[in-house]
Write an enzyme that holds these catalytic residues in place. Structure first.
Site, PDB file in Angstrom:
ATOM      1  N   SER C  22       5.132 -30.269  23.269  1.00  0.00           N
ATOM      2  CA  SER C  22       4.370 -31.231  22.475  1.00  0.00           C
ATOM      3  C   SER C  22       4.969 -31.365  21.088  1.00  0.00           C
ATOM      4  O   SER C  22       5.704 -30.496  20.625  1.00  0.00           O
ATOM      5  CB  SER C  22       2.909 -30.800  22.371  1.00  0.00           C
ATOM      6  OG  SER C  22       2.817 -29.646  21.555  1.00  0.00           O
ATOM      7  N   GLN C  23       4.648 -32.483  20.453  1.00  0.00           N
ATOM      8  CA  GLN C  23       5.142 -32.713  19.100  1.00  0.00           C
ATOM      9  C   GLN C  23       3.996 -33.140  18.204  1.00  0.00           C
ATOM     10  O   GLN C  23       3.374 -34.173  18.440  1.00  0.00           O
ATOM     11  CB  GLN C  23       6.213 -33.803  19.126  1.00  0.00           C
ATOM     12  CG  GLN C  23       6.780 -34.091  17.749  1.00  0.00           C
ATOM     13  CD  GLN C  23       8.027 -34.962  17.808  1.00  0.00           C
ATOM     14  OE1 GLN C  23       8.321 -35.560  18.830  1.00  0.00           O
ATOM     15  NE2 GLN C  23       8.754 -35.032  16.710  1.00  0.00           N
ATOM     16  N   GLY C  24       3.721 -32.329  17.203  1.00  0.00           N
ATOM     17  CA  GLY C  24       2.652 -32.676  16.280  1.00  0.00           C
ATOM     18  C   GLY C  24       3.243 -33.134  14.961  1.00  0.00           C
ATOM     19  O   GLY C  24       4.443 -33.301  14.839  1.00  0.00           O
ATOM     20  N   ALA C  25       2.374 -33.342  13.974  1.00  0.00           N
ATOM     21  CA  ALA C  25       2.854 -33.783  12.669  1.00  0.00           C
ATOM     22  C   ALA C  25       3.704 -32.714  12.025  1.00  0.00           C
ATOM     23  O   ALA C  25       4.674 -32.989  11.344  1.00  0.00           O
ATOM     24  CB  ALA C  25       1.673 -34.115  11.773  1.00  0.00           C
ATOM     25  N   GLU C  26       3.323 -31.476  12.250  1.00  0.00           N
ATOM     26  CA  GLU C  26       3.973 -30.392  11.528  1.00  0.00           C
ATOM     27  C   GLU C  26       4.978 -29.599  12.348  1.00  0.00           C
ATOM     28  O   GLU C  26       5.915 -29.034  11.802  1.00  0.00           O
ATOM     29  CB  GLU C  26       2.896 -29.437  11.021  1.00  0.00           C
ATOM     30  CG  GLU C  26       3.439 -28.308  10.227  1.00  0.00           C
ATOM     31  CD  GLU C  26       2.365 -27.639   9.405  1.00  0.00           C
ATOM     32  OE1 GLU C  26       1.644 -28.372   8.717  1.00  0.00           O
ATOM     33  OE2 GLU C  26       2.273 -26.415   9.471  1.00  0.00           O
ATOM     34  N   LEU C  28       6.969 -28.621  16.402  1.00  0.00           N
ATOM     35  CA  LEU C  28       7.285 -28.918  17.799  1.00  0.00           C
ATOM     36  C   LEU C  28       7.013 -27.670  18.614  1.00  0.00           C
ATOM     37  O   LEU C  28       7.278 -26.560  18.156  1.00  0.00           O
ATOM     38  CB  LEU C  28       8.772 -29.237  17.931  1.00  0.00           C
ATOM     39  CG  LEU C  28       9.096 -30.677  18.201  1.00  0.00           C
ATOM     40  CD1 LEU C  28       9.097 -31.408  16.904  1.00  0.00           C
ATOM     41  CD2 LEU C  28      10.442 -30.813  18.863  1.00  0.00           C
ATOM     42  N   VAL C  29       6.517 -27.861  19.819  1.00  0.00           N
ATOM     43  CA  VAL C  29       6.301 -26.713  20.693  1.00  0.00           C
ATOM     44  C   VAL C  29       7.219 -26.835  21.907  1.00  0.00           C
ATOM     45  O   VAL C  29       7.268 -27.877  22.548  1.00  0.00           O
ATOM     46  CB  VAL C  29       4.824 -26.664  21.150  1.00  0.00           C
ATOM     47  CG1 VAL C  29       4.610 -25.494  22.090  1.00  0.00           C
ATOM     48  CG2 VAL C  29       3.912 -26.558  19.949  1.00  0.00           C
ATOM     49  N   ASP C 165      -8.775 -26.934  13.530  1.00  0.00           N
ATOM     50  CA  ASP C 165      -8.359 -28.099  14.322  1.00  0.00           C
ATOM     51  C   ASP C 165      -8.879 -27.952  15.749  1.00  0.00           C
ATOM     52  O   ASP C 165      -8.110 -28.018  16.702  1.00  0.00           O
ATOM     53  CB  ASP C 165      -6.827 -28.210  14.300  1.00  0.00           C
ATOM     54  CG  ASP C 165      -6.329 -29.548  14.853  1.00  0.00           C
ATOM     55  OD1 ASP C 165      -5.125 -29.638  15.154  1.00  0.00           O
ATOM     56  OD2 ASP C 165      -7.145 -30.470  14.980  1.00  0.00           O
TER      57      ASP C 165
END
Lengths: 185, 376, 262
Positions: C22-26, C28-29, C165
């Site tokens: 996944s890719q979030g704002a802060e 990457l996983v 969150d």
């Protein structure tokens, strides 16, 4: 095999020799300690007492961190072998780590590690002479039997942790590695 | 957008005219806007007939107080209205409605302006439309830039919010937990005794351009929100230590670690901007990820800062089809035309304020307003 | 966009295969099959691991960027380590590289029959959309799972820890035992307001992601939350619960944390 040849996936060119000796005499341990302090080249190993080495995973974490730091030039300790001792510790003080994790004349079981290109058979022969004993197999079951749980809990500040007795080694490993990772922060 | 915006059109008239009055802080603005019939689109843009403004500027080291600001607005409002009518070539009686900022903002200045609005309304027999100041910024930003549904960063002396539209509301995704960014910059300008002409924030920006050493300041993003009072306290203290006039404070010299050069006021301005703007860009990015959007619209006085725009652009470039929208100082600094525009949108959907319902309010949240003119 | 970030992290992780999760704002996983230092770690999954990476942010001044990357990574690891110490289920940390913003942690979650990972969200969606079976959605299995999630969050809050969150994507189910993940926005606070906002965020997230049955899910969540506050393990749990729930009502009315200052 009575010694282990560890190859870290990221550092295949850096083989690590790991072995365990039990029932070593106090005299021998004292000699080892003195020679280490004197930086005698014959004793260029990493010696660890087994009180606080919780599992192979715990040990390998330190091996990894130490080799990585050595490669990056970011070691805190003077030598790679001392760095390995330091990276087992949750406390940000090298002398303290050496005292607690290094060779302890009161603990007859000792782990000997060497990062070297020399053939491991030779290394083992040499070690046997220094330690005056044959190595035993080193694995999690054996280590579990040798650790000093109250000491481990104390040094990693786990006395108030929720510990499930059934999976103690597993949990202690996780918590200890966490503490090492966060050392100094 | 299929909301019928012409339900209330006057028969025989092909357009609407609205006058907007803004005075929630130290800028007094009057604007006249024209909407042609039909949906607003790229082929049917709102027309700015006039946009006049006068700013109450205080001496360096002083901020503007409500009572004095209100006096300024009272002194200028008639002049500015007249000028707007002349420039727009419009008579009062041609208008469809009188729009005014109902809030949020400073109490006394808001009051002064609403009295003018009520007077005009009775003078020319026109309905009144109360407008939320933030909605004014947002709608004007959308209209001028053509950005249809961006995440909005609203940054001014009195407000700092990250907003995204959803279900007929402009919802607040992130905001300041204490002071607004413009307020933070203005107060630091006072600490350094920077002139307030044309605007303290503008002068900080020019000084920052000459700064190069980064002074370490706290970074206080908290989830989707941010806090700035701690940073201000911190940098105020540094400034006082460096440039303090107090006899007991020995002028300490702060040295940059890397270069050994002394820290200057320019460096402080630079450092303050870098940290505050980084925080703004971060919370904007979080909102973008949350709503899955790649467009940012910056509105509010602080939006005219070039460094902020540059940083936002750098962030958006990393996103697929990323786009940043900003308006120039005519529209991003408080003005009357945005009130006229947002007010006219309200008017066209049948929302006006009876006289008894024109009380101003200092607290008026952006998400309290029902956006009747959108249905997406 | 993702490619150059993958290149960035691959520099610090040579010879490690990476698959984007996944890719979030802060951050990457990634998922990887390689453990950094040991082939048989003391973990339930020994063939899959997670790497979380905080990339450089080009808009930030390099000094600020370096400090944030490092401090956020440390903060997240600290939070997770504390959770493990408290017996609150969270991923275990395997390795960390703070200056480069990298965390290796254990892989959690199972594969649902439709191939998705067993987050609370995916699991509920599986029942709601794939099987479209109301009796399952409102059945005792889901009820118990939601109660367990409430218990978990309650435990977190009773230790004055805030997730920051909470969404149904950030709760994984390992054999119907919930685990919290993603502590990038986590913090420590004893204030009822902060705990209420934590719950409110989850409530809103459930409503927008599982609108059909979210009232039931939330009701059961709160049930579990209340239950743990009554446990003898925690002093003054009852009082804290009352305060938090009261604040929750306020937050719901306001719609956001704070009223504006104008």
């Amino acid at each position: 095999m009575t010694y282990q040849e560890v190859k870290l996936p990221q550092f295949p060119e850096t083989p690590v020799f790991v072995s365990l000796f039990t029932g070593v005499s106090e005299d021998t341990l004292n000699t080892i300690k003195t020679e280490l302090v004197a930086a005698n080249k014959d004793y260029d190993f990493c010696f660890l007492n087994t009180n606080h080495v919780i599992s192979l995973e715990h040990l390998y974490h330190s091996l990894y961190k130490s080799v990585l730091n050595h490669k990056n030039g970011t070691m805190r300790a003077k030598t790679l072998h001392t760095e390995i001792i330091f990276n087992l510790s949750p406390i940000n003080n090298i002398m303290d780590a050496l005292r607690r994790f290094g060779v302890d004349p009161e603990c007859p079981d000792v782990i000997a590690i060497k990062v070297t290109d020399e053939p491991f058979e030779e290394v083992y022969k040499h070690l046997r002479k220094i330690v005056g004993a044959e190595a035993v197999e080193i694995n999690d079951r054996v280590l579990e039997g040798l650790i000093n749980v109250p000491k481990v809990k104390k040094i990693y500040k786990l006395n108030d942790a929720k510990l499930d007795e059934q999976h103690l080694q597993q949990l202690l490993t996780r918590l200890a590695i966490g503490a090492c990772i966060l050392r100094g922060n | 957008m299929t909301v019928d915006l012409d339900q209330y059109a006057k028969p025989g008239k092909g357009y609407y005219l609205a006058l907007g009055l803004e005075g929630s802080a130290n800028k007094l603005g009057v604007g006249i806007i024209k909407h042609h019939l039909g949906q607003l689109s790229s082929t049917n843009r709102a027309e700015v007939l006039s946009n006049v403004r006068d700013t109450y500027i205080t001496p360096p080291g002083e901020g503007f107080l409500p009572r004095d600001t209100a006096r300024h607005h009272r002194n200028w409002v008639v002049r500015i209205i007249k000028k707007a009518l002349v420039e727009g070539n419009v008579r009062g009686t041609d208008l469809d409605c009188i729009c005014f900022t109902q809030g949020p903002g400073m109490g006394a200045p808001l009051q002064s302006v609403v009295i003018a609005a009520r007077t005009l309304s009775q003078l020319w027999n026109l309905p009144l439309v109360g407008v939320n100041h933030c909605i004014g910024h947002i709608e004007m930003g959308r209209e001028i830039t053509g950005a249809h549904n961006p995440v909005v960063l609203y940054v001014s002396g009195g407000n700092t919010q990250v907003i995204a539209y959803s279900d007929q509301r402009y919802r607040i995704f992130g905001e300041t937990l204490d002071i607004a960014i413009g307020n933070c910059l203005d107060r630091f300008a006072r600490t350094l005794m920077i002139p307030n002409e044309p605007a303290p924030g503008y002068n900080i920006e020019q000084m920052a351009k000459k700064g190069k050493h980064l002074v370490s300041l706290p970074y206080t993003v908290k989830g989707m929100d941010l806090s700035m009072s701690g940073i201000l306290a911190n940098i105020d203290q540094i400034a006082k230590d460096l440039f303090g006039k107090a006899k007991q404070v020995k002028n300490k010299q702060l040295i940059d670690e890397e270069t050994g050069e002394p820290i200057t006021s320019e460096d402080l301005c630079f450092s303050l901007q870098e940290v505050l703007f980084s925080m703004l860009v971060e919370i904007t990015e979080r909102a973008l990820a949350h709503v899955n959007s790649n467009q940012v619209l910056i509105v509010g006085g602080v939006g005219s800062n070039e460094r902020l725009q540059e940083m936002m652009k750098l962030m958006i470039q990393d996103r697929k089809n990323g786009q940043i929208y900003a308006t120039d100082e005519r529209f991003c600094i408080d003005n009357g035309i945005m009130i006229a525009h947002a007010g006219l949108l309200s008017y066209r959907t049948g929302q006006t304020n009876d006289l008894w319902n024109t009380v101003c309010t200092q607290r008026f949240r952006t998400d309290e307003v029902f956006i009747k003119w959108r249905d997406d | 966009m993702t490619d150059h970030i993958i290149q960035q992290v691959q520099v610090h992780l040579p010879n490690i295969p990476l698959e984007v999760v996944s890719q979030g704002a802060e951050a990457l996983v990634f998922q990887t099959s390689v453990h950094p230092y040991y082939s048989k770690p003391c973990l339930p999954h020994q063939d899959k691991f997670i790497i979380k990476f905080r990339p450089r942010k080009p808009y930030r001044h390099p000094k600020i960027d370096a400090a944030i990357t490092k401090n956020r990574t440390i903060g997240e690891v600290k939070f997770m380590a504390k959770l493990t110490k408290l017996g609150i289920k969270a991923p275990s940390v395997i390795l960390a590289d703070f200056p480069n913003g990298i965390i290796w942690m254990e892989y959690l979650g199972k594969k649902l029959p439709n191939g998705d990972v067993s987050s609370l969200k995916n699991w509920l969606w599986y029942y709601e959309k794939v099987l479209a079976d109301e009796s399952l959605c409102l059945g005792s299995e889901v009820q118990q799972a939601c109660i367990n999630v409430g218990l978990l969050i309650g435990k977190l809050h009773l230790n004055d820890m805030i997730h920051g969150d909470l969404t149904s994507s950030n709760i994984l189910l390992e054999d119907s035992e919930p685990v919290l993940i993603d502590f990038g926005l986590s913090s420590y606070s004893g204030m009822a307001e902060d705990k209420a906002v934590d719950l409110y965020v989850l409530e809103r997230a459930m409503l927008s992601t599982h609108s059909k049955y979210s009232d039931h899910y939330v009701k059961w969540l709160l049930q579990g939350y209340e239950q743990i506050h009554g446990s003898k393990e925690f002093r003054s749990g009852g009082k804290k619960l009352v305060e938090t729930l009261r604040k929750l009502d306020e937050v719901r009315l306001r719609g956001r944390k704070r009223s504006m200052l104008g």
